[in-house]
Design a protein around this motif. Structure first.
Motif, PDB file in Angstrom:
ATOM      1  N   SER A  83      24.831  29.796  34.786  1.00 10.79           N
ATOM      2  CA  SER A  83      24.490  29.184  36.067  1.00 10.79           C
ATOM      3  C   SER A  83      25.022  27.757  36.176  1.00 10.79           C
ATOM      4  O   SER A  83      24.916  27.142  37.240  1.00 10.79           O
ATOM      5  CB  SER A  83      22.969  29.189  36.261  1.00 10.79           C
ATOM      6  N   ALA A  84      25.586  27.248  35.098  1.00 13.59           N
ATOM      7  CA  ALA A  84      26.137  25.891  35.102  1.00 13.59           C
ATOM      8  C   ALA A  84      27.426  25.854  35.919  1.00 13.59           C
ATOM      9  O   ALA A  84      27.995  26.902  36.250  1.00 13.59           O
ATOM     10  CB  ALA A  84      26.392  25.442  33.666  1.00 13.59           C
ATOM     11  N   PRO A  85      27.929  24.658  36.268  1.00 13.21           N
ATOM     12  CA  PRO A  85      29.195  24.558  37.003  1.00 13.21           C
ATOM     13  C   PRO A  85      30.324  25.244  36.226  1.00 13.21           C
ATOM     14  O   PRO A  85      30.312  25.255  34.985  1.00 13.21           O
ATOM     15  CB  PRO A  85      29.421  23.046  37.102  1.00 13.21           C
ATOM     16  N   PRO A  86      31.313  25.830  36.942  1.00 13.74           N
ATOM     17  CA  PRO A  86      32.394  26.563  36.278  1.00 13.74           C
ATOM     18  C   PRO A  86      33.092  25.780  35.167  1.00 13.74           C
ATOM     19  O   PRO A  86      33.402  26.366  34.120  1.00 13.74           O
ATOM     20  CB  PRO A  86      33.356  26.880  37.429  1.00 13.74           C
ATOM     21  N   ARG A  87      33.341  24.499  35.373  1.00 15.40           N
ATOM     22  CA  ARG A  87      34.026  23.730  34.319  1.00 15.40           C
ATOM     23  C   ARG A  87      33.212  23.743  33.032  1.00 15.40           C
ATOM     24  O   ARG A  87      33.775  23.882  31.933  1.00 15.40           O
ATOM     25  CB  ARG A  87      34.279  22.297  34.784  1.00 15.40           C
ATOM     26  N   ASP A  88      31.903  23.602  33.148  1.00 20.78           N
ATOM     27  CA  ASP A  88      31.049  23.606  31.955  1.00 20.78           C
ATOM     28  C   ASP A  88      31.050  24.982  31.286  1.00 20.78           C
ATOM     29  O   ASP A  88      31.146  25.088  30.064  1.00 20.78           O
ATOM     30  CB  ASP A  88      29.617  23.217  32.325  1.00 20.78           C
ATOM     31  N   VAL A  89      30.930  26.036  32.105  1.00 23.73           N
ATOM     32  CA  VAL A  89      30.901  27.393  31.547  1.00 23.73           C
ATOM     33  C   VAL A  89      32.227  27.724  30.874  1.00 23.73           C
ATOM     34  O   VAL A  89      32.263  28.223  29.740  1.00 23.73           O
ATOM     35  CB  VAL A  89      30.601  28.429  32.650  1.00 23.73           C
ATOM     36  N   ARG A 136      36.321  40.322  27.635  1.00 26.25           N
ATOM     37  CA  ARG A 136      36.904  40.353  28.980  1.00 26.25           C
ATOM     38  C   ARG A 136      35.892  40.875  29.989  1.00 26.25           C
ATOM     39  O   ARG A 136      35.782  40.351  31.105  1.00 26.25           O
ATOM     40  CB  ARG A 136      38.142  41.232  29.002  1.00 26.25           C
ATOM     41  N   ALA A 137      35.137  41.910  29.633  1.00 25.27           N
ATOM     42  CA  ALA A 137      34.144  42.475  30.544  1.00 25.27           C
ATOM     43  C   ALA A 137      33.078  41.450  30.894  1.00 25.27           C
ATOM     44  O   ALA A 137      32.675  41.315  32.060  1.00 25.27           O
ATOM     45  CB  ALA A 137      33.505  43.715  29.920  1.00 25.27           C
ATOM     46  N   ARG A 138      32.639  40.711  29.885  1.00 26.41           N
ATOM     47  CA  ARG A 138      31.617  39.695  30.159  1.00 26.41           C
ATOM     48  C   ARG A 138      32.184  38.570  31.014  1.00 26.41           C
ATOM     49  O   ARG A 138      31.522  38.082  31.927  1.00 26.41           O
ATOM     50  CB  ARG A 138      31.079  39.133  28.847  1.00 26.41           C
ATOM     51  N   LEU A 143      32.833  35.744  36.334  1.00 22.92           N
ATOM     52  CA  LEU A 143      33.726  35.321  37.408  1.00 22.92           C
ATOM     53  C   LEU A 143      33.291  35.913  38.749  1.00 22.92           C
ATOM     54  O   LEU A 143      33.353  35.235  39.783  1.00 22.92           O
ATOM     55  CB  LEU A 143      35.167  35.723  37.097  1.00 22.92           C
ATOM     56  N   ARG A 144      32.847  37.152  38.749  1.00 24.88           N
ATOM     57  CA  ARG A 144      32.359  37.777  39.981  1.00 24.88           C
ATOM     58  C   ARG A 144      31.142  37.022  40.524  1.00 24.88           C
ATOM     59  O   ARG A 144      31.034  36.761  41.736  1.00 24.88           O
ATOM     60  CB  ARG A 144      31.987  39.237  39.725  1.00 24.88           C
ATOM     61  N   GLU A 145      30.230  36.681  39.639  1.00 20.81           N
ATOM     62  CA  GLU A 145      29.024  35.971  40.070  1.00 20.81           C
ATOM     63  C   GLU A 145      29.360  34.569  40.571  1.00 20.81           C
ATOM     64  O   GLU A 145      28.804  34.118  41.587  1.00 20.81           O
ATOM     65  CB  GLU A 145      28.029  35.900  38.903  1.00 20.81           C
ATOM     66  N   ILE A 154      38.642  34.048  43.711  1.00 27.69           N
ATOM     67  CA  ILE A 154      39.354  35.031  42.892  1.00 27.69           C
ATOM     68  C   ILE A 154      39.396  36.360  43.623  1.00 27.69           C
ATOM     69  O   ILE A 154      38.379  36.812  44.171  1.00 27.69           O
ATOM     70  CB  ILE A 154      38.672  35.214  41.517  1.00 27.69           C
ATOM     71  N   ASP A 155      40.566  36.999  43.624  1.00 19.13           N
ATOM     72  CA  ASP A 155      40.701  38.341  44.181  1.00 19.13           C
ATOM     73  C   ASP A 155      40.710  39.404  43.084  1.00 19.13           C
ATOM     74  O   ASP A 155      40.041  40.422  43.187  1.00 19.13           O
ATOM     75  CB  ASP A 155      42.000  38.450  45.007  1.00 19.13           C
ATOM     76  N   ASP A 156      41.475  39.150  42.030  1.00 15.70           N
ATOM     77  CA  ASP A 156      41.601  40.109  40.926  1.00 15.70           C
ATOM     78  C   ASP A 156      40.845  39.560  39.718  1.00 15.70           C
ATOM     79  O   ASP A 156      41.365  38.746  38.947  1.00 15.70           O
ATOM     80  CB  ASP A 156      43.087  40.316  40.587  1.00 15.70           C
ATOM     81  N   PHE A 157      39.618  39.999  39.572  1.00 17.26           N
ATOM     82  CA  PHE A 157      38.746  39.433  38.532  1.00 17.26           C
ATOM     83  C   PHE A 157      39.191  39.830  37.130  1.00 17.26           C
ATOM     84  O   PHE A 157      39.108  39.020  36.190  1.00 17.26           O
ATOM     85  CB  PHE A 157      37.295  39.856  38.776  1.00 17.26           C
ATOM     86  N   ASP A 158      39.635  41.070  36.943  1.00 13.84           N
ATOM     87  CA  ASP A 158      40.102  41.505  35.624  1.00 13.84           C
ATOM     88  C   ASP A 158      41.309  40.681  35.181  1.00 13.84           C
ATOM     89  O   ASP A 158      41.390  40.252  34.024  1.00 13.84           O
ATOM     90  CB  ASP A 158      40.465  42.992  35.646  1.00 13.84           C
ATOM     91  N   LEU A 159      42.249  40.470  36.094  1.00  9.85           N
ATOM     92  CA  LEU A 159      43.432  39.685  35.763  1.00  9.85           C
ATOM     93  C   LEU A 159      43.061  38.243  35.447  1.00  9.85           C
ATOM     94  O   LEU A 159      43.568  37.654  34.484  1.00  9.85           O
ATOM     95  CB  LEU A 159      44.436  39.726  36.917  1.00  9.85           C
ATOM     96  N   ALA A 160      42.174  37.676  36.232  1.00  7.05           N
ATOM     97  CA  ALA A 160      41.763  36.288  36.005  1.00  7.05           C
ATOM     98  C   ALA A 160      41.107  36.127  34.632  1.00  7.05           C
ATOM     99  O   ALA A 160      41.349  35.147  33.920  1.00  7.05           O
ATOM    100  CB  ALA A 160      40.807  35.838  37.110  1.00  7.05           C
TER     101      ALA A 160
END
Length: 206
Positions: A83-89, A136-138, A143-145, A154-160
């Motif tokens: 739940s932290a900011p993306p940079r931290d995660v 990768r699954a985790r 990324l989806r959340e 993000i459009d392609d979550f698996d690729l990202a």
């Protein structure tokens, strides 16, 4: 791999003892060089006891890999606040990924799987499914959340997820895998990880 991964594993009071001995022998001698006699001796059990737990050496190898990857996943899960900011995660995730990739265990297992890829491709698949695929699954789930919260685009979550994993390998992984460099300073790791986070957010950040 399916036959190996789904083979029933008997767990008893000497299970950890057998696994510990097998890990030591596999790491020292590789898959082909590891004999059941040596594993039983190092584990301090009889061959009959070893076979009672693991009737096939490939199953034993898979369980060594799987148990370590599972331990690493549990450790990472306890340290990452999604739940932290993306940079931290992303930074925390990278500090879990990179040291593991550069560990003696990961490096040796990679080499074993590569060496045995023609005869026993299921070993490599077992390692991939137990480690990189689960990671990768985790990552894809996170990324989806984050995207749903409006924190990433993000459009392609698996690729990202794959791209972030590859960014974390820059500079260090090939050097480590081929034995060109086996020790990396904190400054080197920080440079790689900060670069991975910055590059990823430059592409997918809001």
């Amino acid at each position: 791999m399916d036959a190996i991964a789904t083979a029933p594993i008997r767990k008893g009071r000497k299970y950890d003892q057998v696994l510990h001995g097998a890990r030591e022998v596999f790491m020292r001698d590789g898959f082909e060089g590891a004999s059941v006699d040596d594993i039983a001796r190092v584990a301090g059990v009889s061959k009959a006891t070893l076979y009672a737990y693991f009737p096939d050496k490939r199953i034993l190898f898979f369980e060594v890999v799987h148990s370590e990857c599972e331990r690493q996943a549990e450790l990472a899960g306890s340290r990452i606040d999604e739940s932290a900011p993306p940079r931290d995660v992303l930074t925390t995730v990278a500090w879990q990924i990179v040291p593991f990739l550069l560990s003696d265990f990961a490096r040796r297992i990679f080499r074993i799987c590569l060496a045995e890829s023609d005869r026993f491709p299921e070993l490599g698949r077992a390692f991939y499914e137990s480690g990189p695929a689960l990671g990768r699954a985790r990552m894809t789930g996170y990324l989806r959340e984050a995207a749903a919260r409006g924190e990433l685009r993000i459009d392609d979550f698996d690729l990202a997820a794959e791209q972030y994993s590859e960014l974390c390998k820059a500079h260090v992984w090939t050097r480590s895998a081929f034995g060109v460099q086996t020790e990396f300073s904190q400054a080197e790791l920080t440079r790689v990880i900060d670069g991975a986070v910055d590059t990823f957010l430059a592409r997918y950040g809001v």
